[in-house]
Write a protein that holds these residues in place. Structure first.
Motif, PDB file in Angstrom:
ATOM      1  N   VAL A   1     -71.412   8.252 -48.947  1.00 56.11           N
ATOM      2  CA  VAL A   1     -72.558   7.536 -48.543  1.00 56.11           C
ATOM      3  C   VAL A   1     -73.900   8.518 -48.774  1.00 56.11           C
ATOM      4  CG1 VAL A   1     -73.666   6.551 -46.713  1.00 56.11           C
ATOM      5  CG2 VAL A   1     -71.356   6.173 -46.856  1.00 56.11           C
TER       6      VAL A   1
ATOM      7  N   ASN B   1     -74.571   8.940 -52.586  1.00 57.13           N
ATOM      8  CA  ASN B   1     -74.964   7.614 -53.316  1.00 57.13           C
ATOM      9  C   ASN B   1     -76.172   7.018 -52.656  1.00 57.13           C
ATOM     10  OD1 ASN B   1     -72.933   7.625 -55.368  1.00 57.13           O
ATOM     11  ND2 ASN B   1     -71.337   6.969 -53.752  1.00 57.13           N
TER      12      ASN B   1
ATOM     13  N   HIS C   1     -79.180   5.374 -50.945  1.00 59.10           N
ATOM     14  CA  HIS C   1     -79.746   4.257 -51.371  1.00 59.10           C
ATOM     15  C   HIS C   1     -81.116   4.018 -50.505  1.00 59.10           C
ATOM     16  CE1 HIS C   1     -76.610   2.522 -53.946  1.00 59.10           C
ATOM     17  NE2 HIS C   1     -75.798   3.408 -53.183  1.00 59.10           N
TER      18      HIS C   1
ATOM     19  N   GLU D   1     -67.255   1.859 -47.503  1.00 60.77           N
ATOM     20  CA  GLU D   1     -68.627   2.006 -48.156  1.00 60.77           C
ATOM     21  C   GLU D   1     -69.137   0.883 -48.760  1.00 60.77           C
ATOM     22  OE1 GLU D   1     -70.378   5.208 -51.056  1.00 60.77           O
ATOM     23  OE2 GLU D   1     -68.335   4.733 -51.459  1.00 60.77           O
ATOM     24  N   SER D   2     -68.290  -0.044 -49.225  1.00 58.91           N
ATOM     25  CA  SER D   2     -68.592  -1.199 -49.779  1.00 58.91           C
ATOM     26  C   SER D   2     -69.349  -2.226 -48.633  1.00 58.91           C
ATOM     27  CB  SER D   2     -67.635  -2.139 -50.351  1.00 58.91           C
ATOM     28  OG  SER D   2     -66.841  -2.879 -49.584  1.00 58.91           O
TER      29      SER D   2
ATOM     30  N   TYR E   1     -71.183  -0.762 -46.429  1.00 62.32           N
ATOM     31  CA  TYR E   1     -72.271  -0.445 -46.193  1.00 62.32           C
ATOM     32  C   TYR E   1     -73.354  -0.637 -47.292  1.00 62.32           C
ATOM     33  CZ  TYR E   1     -75.813   3.449 -46.967  1.00 62.32           C
ATOM     34  OH  TYR E   1     -76.914   4.328 -47.248  1.00 62.32           O
ATOM     35  N   TYR E   2     -72.840  -0.988 -48.538  1.00 68.36           N
ATOM     36  CA  TYR E   2     -74.061  -1.454 -49.491  1.00 68.36           C
ATOM     37  C   TYR E   2     -74.641  -2.679 -49.060  1.00 68.36           C
ATOM     38  CZ  TYR E   2     -72.153   2.496 -52.454  1.00 68.36           C
ATOM     39  OH  TYR E   2     -72.036   3.843 -52.905  1.00 68.36           O
ATOM     40  N   GLU E   3     -73.916  -3.491 -48.542  1.00 71.16           N
ATOM     41  CA  GLU E   3     -74.355  -4.813 -48.049  1.00 71.16           C
ATOM     42  C   GLU E   3     -75.386  -4.908 -47.106  1.00 71.16           C
ATOM     43  OE1 GLU E   3     -71.086  -6.942 -47.030  1.00 71.16           O
ATOM     44  OE2 GLU E   3     -70.173  -6.975 -48.751  1.00 71.16           O
TER      45      GLU E   3
ATOM     46  N   LYS F   1     -79.012   0.633 -43.291  1.00 68.65           N
ATOM     47  CA  LYS F   1     -78.408   1.609 -43.802  1.00 68.65           C
ATOM     48  C   LYS F   1     -78.900   3.108 -43.248  1.00 68.65           C
ATOM     49  CE  LYS F   1     -77.723  -0.067 -48.635  1.00 68.65           C
ATOM     50  NZ  LYS F   1     -78.107  -0.100 -49.845  1.00 68.65           N
TER      51      LYS F   1
END
Length: 128
Positions: free
Chosen positions: A32, A35, A37, A77-78, A80-82, A88
């Protein structure tokens, strides 16, 4: 938990994070942070997590890092991307706080407590 105002989405994902093994928690947290964000430099935190991961799994340095082998971690993790940027930040704070509070062995706990300044990081992330 460190923060009181987490969204339901963050709390739900934290529940899934809490049932992971210690090694899985470190791997997911590292992924996390790598990557990134939210436009924050997590180099120091990633270095700490790398060191802890090597202590937990001495063969880690020799492994080819293929996060695709960890389906459960990819799912988390997917999700989390939302999240939006606030969620975040909250999630990152909470997973690192979870690691900070985790009961590893004394050597690992000493390293984490000495080098992972979770409270200072929290102030920085919430102020970003």
């Amino acid at each position: 938990m460190l923060l009181e105002n987490n969204s339901k989405k963050v709390n739900t994902l934290l529940e899934q994070f809490n049932i992971l093994t210690n090694i899985e928690k470190i791997r997911l947290s590292k992924e996390v942070l790598e990557n990134n964000h939210i436009n924050y430099n997590f180099k120091d935190e990633i270095d700490i997590l790398n060191h802890v991961l090597e202590l937990l799994d001495p063969k880690e340095k020799k492994k080819i890092k293929n996060f695709g082998n960890y389906k459960k971690l990819i799912f988390i993790e997917s999700k989390y991307y939302e999240f939006d940027k606030t969620d975040k930040r909250h999630y990152i704070i909470e997973i690192l706080f979870n690691i900070y509070e985790e009961d590893f062995d004394n050597n690992i706990n000493t390293i984490i407590n000495k080098h992972l300044d979770i409270y200072n990081l929290t102030y920085k992330l919430l102020g970003v």
